[in-house]
Every structure is written in C-alpha cells, then in structure tokens.
Write an enzyme that holds these catalytic residues in place. Structure first.
Site, PDB file in Angstrom:
ATOM      1  N   LYS A  49       0.840  -1.199   0.000  1.00 37.05           N
ATOM      2  CA  LYS A  49       0.000   0.000   0.000  1.00 37.05           C
ATOM      3  C   LYS A  49       0.875   1.249   0.000  1.00 37.05           C
ATOM      4  O   LYS A  49       2.076   1.188   0.279  1.00 37.05           O
ATOM      5  CB  LYS A  49      -0.908   0.001   1.233  1.00 37.05           C
ATOM      6  N   ARG A 143     -11.391   0.836  14.943  1.00 39.43           N
ATOM      7  CA  ARG A 143     -10.980   1.459  13.685  1.00 39.43           C
ATOM      8  C   ARG A 143     -11.655   0.673  12.565  1.00 39.43           C
ATOM      9  O   ARG A 143     -12.869   0.540  12.558  1.00 39.43           O
ATOM     10  CB  ARG A 143      -9.440   1.428  13.593  1.00 39.43           C
ATOM     11  N   TYR A 271      13.850  31.638   8.657  1.00 42.03           N
ATOM     12  CA  TYR A 271      12.658  32.322   9.136  1.00 42.03           C
ATOM     13  C   TYR A 271      12.664  32.468  10.653  1.00 42.03           C
ATOM     14  O   TYR A 271      13.004  31.545  11.388  1.00 42.03           O
ATOM     15  CB  TYR A 271      11.402  31.530   8.734  1.00 42.03           C
ATOM     16  N   MET A 319      10.028  25.341   2.980  1.00 44.16           N
ATOM     17  CA  MET A 319       9.290  24.500   2.044  1.00 44.16           C
ATOM     18  C   MET A 319      10.209  23.822   1.046  1.00 44.16           C
ATOM     19  O   MET A 319      10.036  22.640   0.722  1.00 44.16           O
ATOM     20  CB  MET A 319       8.249  25.341   1.297  1.00 44.16           C
TER      21      MET A 319
END
Length: 385
Positions: A49, A143, A271, A319
């Site tokens: 998966k 779940r 930043y 990013m």
C-alpha cells in the site's frame, strides 16, 4: 531565431547528479522479505500500500514475491489495478474501500476484498461476479473492521450469501493495536477476540481457510498471532515497530549543496531567526524542504552527512530548502546525505522520525515527487546472503 528562443537555447541543463535523489536498494527489500518469511508460521503477504511505503509498489511487490512472499495486500482497489495490469498473478487482497467501490471490477480482476460490515457485504453480494471475501473483525482498535456486536449477524448473512453463490468467504482478518509492545495486554485481548471471531464464523457454517491477524511487529515477536498468514508492509522496507529485528532500510536520500557562504558569529539563519551562529562558520544551502517530505518539526535537531562528518541543520526547515552549518568550505555540488541505512555514519530514517516527533512510516511515505528516484535492482541471490 527570436531573442526569447536564443535565451532558452543557452539555458544550462541540470545534470541528474545535481538534483536531490532518492535511491532505493531492492536488495534490502529482498533480505527483509526472506527474514520475515522465515519468521512467519504460514504464508507471507507483502503489503505494498501507499506505493510500497514510498518505495515503489510494483518494485517492492516483484521483489517480495521473488524472495518468500506468496500474496500481496493493498488498501484500496485502485492500488490493486496496476499490479494486475503489470502481470502479477499472485493473490491480492484489498481491505479498505467505500461501500460503493467497484466490486464487479474486483471480481473481474481476481482481487479478494475485505468486508467490514453488513452494508459492505450487501454491496459486494449485489455486484456482478463471484467474490472472494475476507470478513474483517475489529480486534480492539475501534478502527476498521466489524464491531463485535454485529459479528454473529455478519457471519450468518455472509453464509446465506455464500449459499446463494454470491460470495465465497475465504478468510477472516483482524489487526492488533499494540503489537509494537509485545508485553501489552492489548495484544492478548486482540488474540482472544480474533479466536472468538473465527469460532463464530465456523458456527455459522463458514470455513475460512485464510486467517490473518499479525502485521510486521507481531510477525517478529508474537507467534501466537500468526495463524495461516502474516501481513507485512513496513518490515519489507526496513521498519520494525518492535525494534527486535535487524532489518535493512532500502532508502538513501541525497542532495547537492547549491550555495556556500562564510558568515560571522551571531548571524541569524532562516525564518524567525530561530538560529544564530555561535562562531564564524560556513553555511550550505540544500534544495530540500518540507514540500519534499522533510518535516519542519525536525528543525533545530536534524543532522546530515557531509564529507563523512555529521553536520547540523540550522534554522527552520523551509518549504524548498534547508541550511546546514558546514563548519568549513565545501565545493558547490557537494553531495549531502540526508538519510540512509546508517552504515557510513549517515542519519537514518529512524533518527529523522525521532527528530520530527513521528514514526518512520511517515518519513518514507512522505518524500515528494520533485525528488528524482533511482531504483537499484536485486543482484544474484547468492550475493544477498
């Protein structure tokens, strides 16, 4: 040729070696598969998966099937189609689908499906074709899987559908919620509930020949959970939630240094000026960031390998880029190893997960599409020993 065309014509081509690259060594997948197949009491299902946990579903599937796995597992049916389209004939199970999934296509493509409740069972039974199903019981996670309160009804309804020729109940499945901690009482309760579920299925007249509860951690630590088959995904790609086995991580992430500058002590970086250099040093810019799968939460903790030495990532991971305190000048294009198997001193996926406050699964499945991928084929079997 126009001026614009001339400008385009002289633009430099970026060589592949000058880009961030994710290298996947399928020999590691082969080693892991053999170890896990040896541990499993019955068959081994290779769970591929999420694009094979970010390693390439088709590559992982082929490698696992060649080294001890006998079946494949995916979540959605959409993950099954490419495997069949590539010619893989091994049994495939899909266990997480909406009630209006294309059950007719599943039958046509010879894909088993999991049934977690009465509505799913009705939808599968009504679809054209004869469907092989695995009834899915909630073994204690609240779940996926059927609530134990409806399990008896689900089994009886499935038996009636089976008698009408609409489905064939070939399996019962569940999942343990605490298998990464073998001593947790949750595992004993899960095993007990699963045994109860099998008894109820048999009492309803079903004869599920495939019974599977164990994933990677339980495959490695809990033989009582093995039954006829173990489902393993994370372990194939070197992740052992139980921390008990010597598995091989297949991924290595590298990137070039694209800029180097000498700065004074006290220079703010990134930043928010979250970091200031303690002394004069050299800073290197690496074109990888959280859009490429490196969590921002690793800022201030992460390290990379440069010229055989670990160096800290400083300032906040952005990013598209991160900054490394190099300590000394390096050449532009110098390769930085972000993570790898760890055999040469480089950080590992496990360390990045710890620095990020997450699990290894999230790191390996999160590497973005901008990163070039290279897959190394498995050498001859004798060289894998």
């Amino acid at each position: 040729m126009t001026a614009a065309e001339r400008r385009v014509a002289v633009l430099p081509r970026i060589a592949p070696r000058s880009r961030p690259r994710l290298t996947i060594d399928l020999a590691a997948v082969a080693r892991n598969t053999r170890l896990l197949a040896d541990r499993a009491a019955g068959e081994l299902m290779a769970v591929v998966k999420a694009d094979g946990f970010g390693h390439g579903a088709l590559d992982v599937a082929r490698t696992a099937l060649a080294h001890g796995a006998t079946r494949l597992g995916v979540t959605s049916l959409e993950e099954a189609w490419p495997l069949r389209d590539a010619g893989l004939a091994a049994p495939i199970l899909s266990w997480l689908n909406p009630v209006d999934a294309d059950w007719a296509a599943a039958a046509a493509w010879d894909v088993d499906v999991a049934v977690p409740g009465l509505q799913h069972l009705a939808a599968v039974a009504e679809a054209p074709g004869r469907h092989r199903v695995h009834l899915h019981v909630d073994a204690g996670m609240a779940r996926d899987g059927a609530d134990p309160a409806i399990w008896t009804q689900l089994c009886r309804t499935a038996r009636r559908a089976e008698q009408r020729g609409e489905v064939e109940v070939v399996g019962v499945m569940g999942h343990l919620g605490c298998a990464d901690d073998p001593g947790d009482d949750c595992n004993a309760r899960g095993r007990t509930r699963f045994a109860w579920a099998i008894e109820i299925a048999r009492a309803a007249g079903l004869r599920p020949r495939e019974r599977h509860l164990a994933a990677t951690a339980a495959t490695l630590t809990d033989p009582r959970a093995h039954h006829t088959m173990c489902r393993v995904g994370a372990g194939l790609v070197g992740i052992d939630p139980s921390h008990t086995a010597d598995l091989c991580p297949p991924m290595t992430l590298t990137a070039p240094v694209t800029q180097v500058r000498r700065v004074r002590g006290g220079t703010p970086v990134g930043y928010g000026h979250a970091h200031r250099t303690a002394t004069a040093t050299y800073l290197g810019l690496v074109p990888l960031g959280y859009a490429d799968g490196l969590p921002r939460t690793a800022s201030g903790r992460a390290e990379v390998l440069v010229r055989g030495v670990r160096r800290p990532v400083v300032g906040r991971i952005s990013m598209d880029q991160l900054v490394v305190d190099l300590g000394r000048a390096v050449d532009l294009g110098e390769t930085v190893t972000v993570f790898g198997p760890g055999g040469h001193g480089e950080p590992t996926v496990a360390e990045w997960a710890r620095w990020s406050g997450t699990i290894e699964h999230e790191i390996v499945t999160g590497i973005g599409a901008r990163v070039e991928r290279r897959t190394l084929a498995v050498p001859h079997l004798r060289s894998l020993a």
